[in-house]
Design a protein around this motif. Structure first.
Motif, short mmCIF file in Angstrom:
data_model
loop_
_atom_site.label_atom_id
_atom_site.label_comp_id
_atom_site.label_asym_id
_atom_site.label_seq_id
_atom_site.Cartn_x
_atom_site.Cartn_y
_atom_site.Cartn_z
N SER A 60 11.06 56.40 63.03
CA SER A 60 10.23 56.67 62.10
C SER A 60 10.39 57.95 61.43
CB SER A 60 8.83 56.28 62.36
OG SER A 60 8.62 54.95 62.32
N LYS A 63 10.95 58.18 57.70
CA LYS A 63 9.76 58.25 56.90
C LYS A 63 9.47 59.67 56.28
CE LYS A 63 7.72 54.19 59.01
NZ LYS A 63 7.40 53.91 60.19
N LEU A 64 10.09 60.67 57.11
CA LEU A 64 10.09 61.94 56.31
C LEU A 64 10.86 61.97 54.78
CD1 LEU A 64 10.80 64.10 59.45
CD2 LEU A 64 8.83 64.22 58.22
N ILE A 120 2.55 58.33 56.13
CA ILE A 120 2.73 59.56 57.09
C ILE A 120 1.59 59.36 58.16
CG2 ILE A 120 2.03 62.01 56.86
CD1 ILE A 120 3.14 61.66 53.74
N SER A 123 2.13 55.78 60.10
CA SER A 123 3.64 55.38 60.13
C SER A 123 3.81 54.06 59.84
CB SER A 123 4.04 55.64 61.48
OG SER A 123 5.17 55.91 61.59
N TYR A 196 0.56 65.35 55.96
CA TYR A 196 0.85 65.53 57.39
C TYR A 196 -0.18 65.96 58.45
CZ TYR A 196 5.46 63.85 56.05
OH TYR A 196 6.55 63.06 55.52
N ASN A 210 -3.37 59.79 63.60
CA ASN A 210 -2.01 60.38 63.27
C ASN A 210 -1.25 60.40 64.87
OD1 ASN A 210 0.24 62.15 62.94
ND2 ASN A 210 -0.77 62.73 61.01
N ASN A 212 0.92 62.24 65.74
CA ASN A 212 1.37 63.60 66.34
C ASN A 212 0.13 64.35 67.02
OD1 ASN A 212 2.52 66.28 66.44
ND2 ASN A 212 2.41 66.78 64.22
N LYS A 226 5.89 64.46 62.16
CA LYS A 226 5.95 62.89 62.27
C LYS A 226 6.75 62.63 63.42
CE LYS A 226 6.10 58.93 60.47
NZ LYS A 226 5.73 58.47 61.83
#
Length: 394
Positions: A60, A63-64, A120, A123, A196, A210, A212, A226
């Motif tokens: 993933s 996706k950036l 983002i 995901s 993000y 998220n 992260n 990400k």
């Protein structure tokens, strides 16, 4: 001596009375991952790298690039944050079993802004396909855009085959390329980058957080990143954090667990902030020097840089930075704004920390016939004494 020789005319220590002391720095952390890199955002310098150019499955992290392309489409006016996207069968969430998704359905009308959050924060593979079809008509058309942008950004070891990053034949990138991409997201599409930092997003009455985990880490000021995971790729994480004026980008790819990718990223960021610093060496569009132009309407020309110049080096070395300027002389009119007419190199001891071309900051047209003839005679006489120091710039 040839009149078109390169001429060194300045070598100045920023603090000439200070000698550079030897600094003892611990070795970088040894990380349990297939590849990793730590980059300074301002200078682009690589502080730490391990298998940084290894071809790895991005999962993933793909996706950036999906978000970057959409951000550039918004910037170019071909779509907008408020544009409505009709979700197709291809983007339906049920087509992505056992993978991350936003939970959109065929016929839903969703704004680009919400799809970017689904992409983002959550995901969502479904959000990736919906955005791809909105921008390019088909996912394959969008993938072509992704690969074109990768080439434009200098991501020379990257190839995408879809908009979401699920494993497939030919998909690959490197930790270094992912750091380049994150740097460009922060620089080129800052409004997209802000997403993000968002910790949660609700769609279809489903709250998702998220992935992260560093966003919740009070020991670091992480404001974006990400995650990625597939069985082929392992666990990956791209993160960016700030400390004062310094920003670092860490990339960890192919870790064996979610906890390992988080801890490895934390170690990289802490190491960089503790032992390195980044300083601005020059400011864009400011005069670095004034040099002599021969046979021109004007005798003098300001030279400088078309972008800010930064350097990253071991913390504590800033007082020992030295600068050397080289001018390609003699400089003969006409000169066009942007022409490269020399180079500046900065160093600490024997280590070069930055090198940038000097450019003309304005045009200098040819002078009159009399001026050109006179300067030709002067240059001829000067050439007879060309061993004299500082000849060409006076």
């Amino acid at each position: 001596m040839n009149k078109t020789m390169s001429l060194m005319f300045a070598s100045l220590a920023l603090s000439s009375s200070v000698s550079v002391a030897a600094l003892v720095t611990p070795n970088p952390p040894a990380l349990n991952a297939k590849g990793y890199v730590l980059m300074d955002y301002q200078s682009g310098a690589i502080i730490v790298g391990g298998n940084q150019n290894a071809a790895l499955a991005p999962a993933s992290l793909t996706k950036l690039m999906t978000a970057y392309v959409v951000g550039k489409e918004i910037e170019n006016g071909r779509t907008s944050w408020d544009s409505q996207v009709s979700v197709s069968e291809n983007a339906w969430s049920v087509k992505f079993p056992d993978s991350s998704k936003m939970f959109i359905k065929p016929g839903d009308n969703v704004t680009v802004a919400d799809l970017l959050r689904g992409l983002i924060v959550q995901s969502g593979n479904d959000a990736a396909v919906a955005l791809a079809e909105h921008v390019a008509g088909t996912e394959s058309g969008f993938v072509a855009l992704m690969n074109q942008w990768a080439a434009n950004l200098g991501m020379n070891s990257t190839q995408f085959i879809n908009a979401h990053g699920l494993d497939g034949q030919g998909i690959h990138t490197t930790p270094h390329d992912m750091a380049i991409l994150m740097r460009k997201i922060i620089e080129d599409v800052p409004e997209v980058y802000k997403i993000y930092s968002e910790k949660r997003f609700v769609w279809a009455d489903i709250k998702q957080y998220n992935r992260n985990r560093l966003l919740w880490d009070n020991s670091l000021d992480v404001d974006g990143g990400k995650t990625g995971y597939t069985s082929e790729a392992g666990y990956s994480l791209v993160s960016s954090a700030t400390q004062g004026q310094m920003r670092l980008i860490s990339v960890v790819m192919g870790a064996p667990s979610t906890q390992t990718r988080v801890e490895a990223s934390r170690q990289l960021l802490n190491y960089g902030f503790r032992f390195y610093e980044t300083d601005q060496l020059a400011v864009a569009d400011e005069s670095e020097a004034t040099i002599r132009v021969w046979k021109g309407e004007n005798a003098n020309l300001d030279v400088g840089f078309d972008h800010d110049v930064f350097a990253t080096y071991l913390r504590g070395n800033s007082r020992g930075v030295a600068k050397q300027t080289e001018i390609y002389a003699p400089l003969i009119a006409p000169v066009k704004q942007g022409d490269i007419i020399g180079n500046v190199t900065w160093s600490v001891g024997n280590d070069e920390i930055a090198s940038e071309p000097l450019i003309a900051m304005s045009n200098v047209e040819q002078g009159s016939i009399f001026k050109r003839a006179w300067d030709t005679v002067v240059l001829w006489f000067k050439s007879m004494f060309s061993d004299a120091k500082g000849l060409w710039e006076s």
